[in-house]
Design a protein around this motif. Structure first.
Motif, PDB file in Angstrom:
ATOM      1  N   UNK A 244       0.826  -1.204   0.000  1.00  0.00           N
ATOM      2  CA  UNK A 244       0.000   0.000   0.000  1.00  0.00           C
ATOM      3  C   UNK A 244       0.862   1.256   0.000  1.00  0.00           C
ATOM      4  N   UNK A 245       1.942   1.244   0.739  1.00  0.00           N
ATOM      5  CA  UNK A 245       2.835   2.398   0.783  1.00  0.00           C
ATOM      6  C   UNK A 245       3.473   2.646  -0.581  1.00  0.00           C
ATOM      7  N   UNK A 246       3.876   1.576  -1.243  1.00  0.00           N
ATOM      8  CA  UNK A 246       4.449   1.731  -2.594  1.00  0.00           C
ATOM      9  C   UNK A 246       3.403   2.270  -3.564  1.00  0.00           C
ATOM     10  N   UNK A 247       2.169   1.787  -3.447  1.00  0.00           N
ATOM     11  CA  UNK A 247       1.108   2.258  -4.335  1.00  0.00           C
ATOM     12  C   UNK A 247       0.819   3.735  -4.106  1.00  0.00           C
ATOM     13  N   UNK A 248       0.825   4.163  -2.846  1.00  0.00           N
ATOM     14  CA  UNK A 248       0.595   5.572  -2.544  1.00  0.00           C
ATOM     15  C   UNK A 248       1.643   6.456  -3.196  1.00  0.00           C
ATOM     16  N   UNK A 249       2.906   6.040  -3.103  1.00  0.00           N
ATOM     17  CA  UNK A 249       3.989   6.839  -3.672  1.00  0.00           C
ATOM     18  C   UNK A 249       3.988   6.809  -5.198  1.00  0.00           C
ATOM     19  N   UNK A 250       3.698   5.643  -5.746  1.00  0.00           N
ATOM     20  CA  UNK A 250       3.791   5.465  -7.198  1.00  0.00           C
ATOM     21  C   UNK A 250       2.560   5.994  -7.940  1.00  0.00           C
ATOM     22  N   UNK A 251       1.370   5.703  -7.410  1.00  0.00           N
ATOM     23  CA  UNK A 251       0.139   5.939  -8.166  1.00  0.00           C
ATOM     24  C   UNK A 251      -0.722   7.079  -7.630  1.00  0.00           C
ATOM     25  N   UNK A 252      -0.675   7.333  -6.330  1.00  0.00           N
ATOM     26  CA  UNK A 252      -1.562   8.347  -5.753  1.00  0.00           C
ATOM     27  C   UNK A 252      -0.906   9.714  -5.656  1.00  0.00           C
ATOM     28  N   UNK A 253       0.333   9.752  -5.261  1.00  0.00           N
ATOM     29  CA  UNK A 253       1.025  11.033  -5.101  1.00  0.00           C
ATOM     30  C   UNK A 253       1.345  11.642  -6.468  1.00  0.00           C
ATOM     31  N   UNK A 262      13.321  17.207  -3.806  1.00  0.00           N
ATOM     32  CA  UNK A 262      12.993  16.911  -5.197  1.00  0.00           C
ATOM     33  C   UNK A 262      11.878  15.862  -5.244  1.00  0.00           C
ATOM     34  N   UNK A 263      11.388  15.587  -6.433  1.00  0.00           N
ATOM     35  CA  UNK A 263      10.222  14.722  -6.578  1.00  0.00           C
ATOM     36  C   UNK A 263      10.532  13.296  -6.136  1.00  0.00           C
ATOM     37  N   UNK A 264      11.726  12.804  -6.444  1.00  0.00           N
ATOM     38  CA  UNK A 264      12.091  11.447  -6.028  1.00  0.00           C
ATOM     39  C   UNK A 264      12.078  11.325  -4.506  1.00  0.00           C
ATOM     40  N   UNK A 265      12.616  12.337  -3.836  1.00  0.00           N
ATOM     41  CA  UNK A 265      12.610  12.318  -2.373  1.00  0.00           C
ATOM     42  C   UNK A 265      11.170  12.334  -1.847  1.00  0.00           C
ATOM     43  N   UNK A 266      10.328  13.173  -2.440  1.00  0.00           N
ATOM     44  CA  UNK A 266       8.951  13.274  -1.960  1.00  0.00           C
ATOM     45  C   UNK A 266       8.203  11.946  -2.116  1.00  0.00           C
ATOM     46  N   UNK A 267       8.399  11.276  -3.248  1.00  0.00           N
ATOM     47  CA  UNK A 267       7.737   9.977  -3.424  1.00  0.00           C
ATOM     48  C   UNK A 267       8.244   8.971  -2.391  1.00  0.00           C
ATOM     49  N   UNK A 268       9.536   8.998  -2.139  1.00  0.00           N
ATOM     50  CA  UNK A 268      10.090   8.121  -1.110  1.00  0.00           C
ATOM     51  C   UNK A 268       9.475   8.441   0.250  1.00  0.00           C
ATOM     52  N   UNK A 269       9.358   9.731   0.563  1.00  0.00           N
ATOM     53  CA  UNK A 269       8.798  10.133   1.851  1.00  0.00           C
ATOM     54  C   UNK A 269       7.327   9.759   1.964  1.00  0.00           C
ATOM     55  N   UNK A 270       6.582   9.860   0.866  1.00  0.00           N
ATOM     56  CA  UNK A 270       5.180   9.430   0.882  1.00  0.00           C
ATOM     57  C   UNK A 270       5.084   7.960   1.257  1.00  0.00           C
TER      58      UNK A 270
END
Length: 285
Positions: A244-253, A262-270
């Motif tokens: 679910x955490x990976x899906x949030x970062x990859x598909x929802x954010x 930067x965007x990569x950091x933000x997706x990781x943080x999500x």
């Protein structure tokens, strides 16, 4: 700086508010924690303010069998206590604790936060995740907008200039729902750089309902539907939470550039914050 000249109306009834807003150039003064700052910088120059602090009943919280009704003058701090029972009350308390600092929580309102629609504000993400209903009242009567349709962009909503955000309706969460909220800020007094909230209902060892919200992960509050789908029908174990955490970062954010991330950091943080919020819910922290 100081605000540009404006007229002032002290409303005594809901009808007074609606009448004052009818010209489309009047702004509502409730807590004023965002509006007054904008006026001082003169980025907002209302012709008139209608002060709703004297309207009886606007500061009420009402508990219906399935819905919590929040008036336009309910302050953030109202949710720091145990005034709201059950899992929704727990989630509201956890979120309220992270809003700004005590003086802001003492004056600012949930309705004002929704109307301002700052992407880094906590209440809009909670409203979106729980599919809240927002009642708008104007000269033509009242209408109800779902939170997912209410927020249209940064600082933009479906509310028209002649409408009052009259009520927020939050669905009560079923008994046994577990909740979590985790926030990351650069400083204690700053807006959230990112945050995640979760409300998960488990029956017979499987997730039967899930609400996941993201703060400042896009230009508007995010209901993380991909993360929710990754949980439904599964045990709330580490594998499901990680997926679910990976899906949030990859598909929802859908993060945009930030000065310190930067965007990569933000997706990781999500992903990290979503995992923590879900883990907090599961473990009852």
């Amino acid at each position: 700086m100081k605000p540009a000249q404006f007229d002032y109306v002290a409303a005594q009834s809901p009808d007074d508010v609606v009448a004052a807003l009818a010209d489309g150039t009047t702004h509502v003064l409730a807590g004023g924690q965002s509006l007054v700052l904008e006026m001082n910088f003169r980025s907002v120059r209302p012709r008139r303010l209608v002060d709703i602090n004297g309207v009886a009943g606007f500061g009420d919280i009402a508990l219906d069998p399935a819905v919590l009704r929040v008036g336009p003058l309910v302050r953030h701090r109202a949710f720091e206590s145990d005034a709201v029972p059950g899992p929704l009350g727990v989630l509201l308390r956890r979120v309220a604790h992270h809003i700004a600092h005590p003086p802001i929580r003492a004056r600012g309102t949930m309705a004002g936060s929704l109307a301002y629609a700052h992407p880094a504000a906590e209440w809009p993400a909670l409203a979106a995740a729980l599919d809240a209903e927002i009642e708008l009242r104007g000269p033509g009567g009242s209408r109800v907008v779902r939170a997912g349709e209410f927020f249209t962009g940064p600082f933009r909503t479906a509310r028209r200039p002649d409408e009052l955000l009259a009520e927020v309706r939050l669905p009560l969460l079923p008994a046994g729902t577990a909740v979590g909220f985790v926030e990351h800020r650069r400083t204690r007094a700053s807006f959230a750089q990112l945050a995640a909230l979760a409300a998960v209902t488990v029956a017979d060892g499987r997730v039967v309902a899930a609400s996941v919200g993201l703060v400042n992960a896009a230009d508007r509050p995010v209901r993380a539907t991909a993360a929710e789908a990754a949980l439904i029908g599964r045990a709330l174990d580490d594998d499901a939470i990680a997926e679910a955490a990976r899906a949030a970062a990859r598909d929802d954010a859908d993060p945009g550039p930030q000065p310190y991330a930067d965007i990569a950091y933000q997706r990781h943080a999500v992903a990290v914050l979503t995992r923590r919020a879900l883990t907090q819910a599961r473990d009852g922290a």
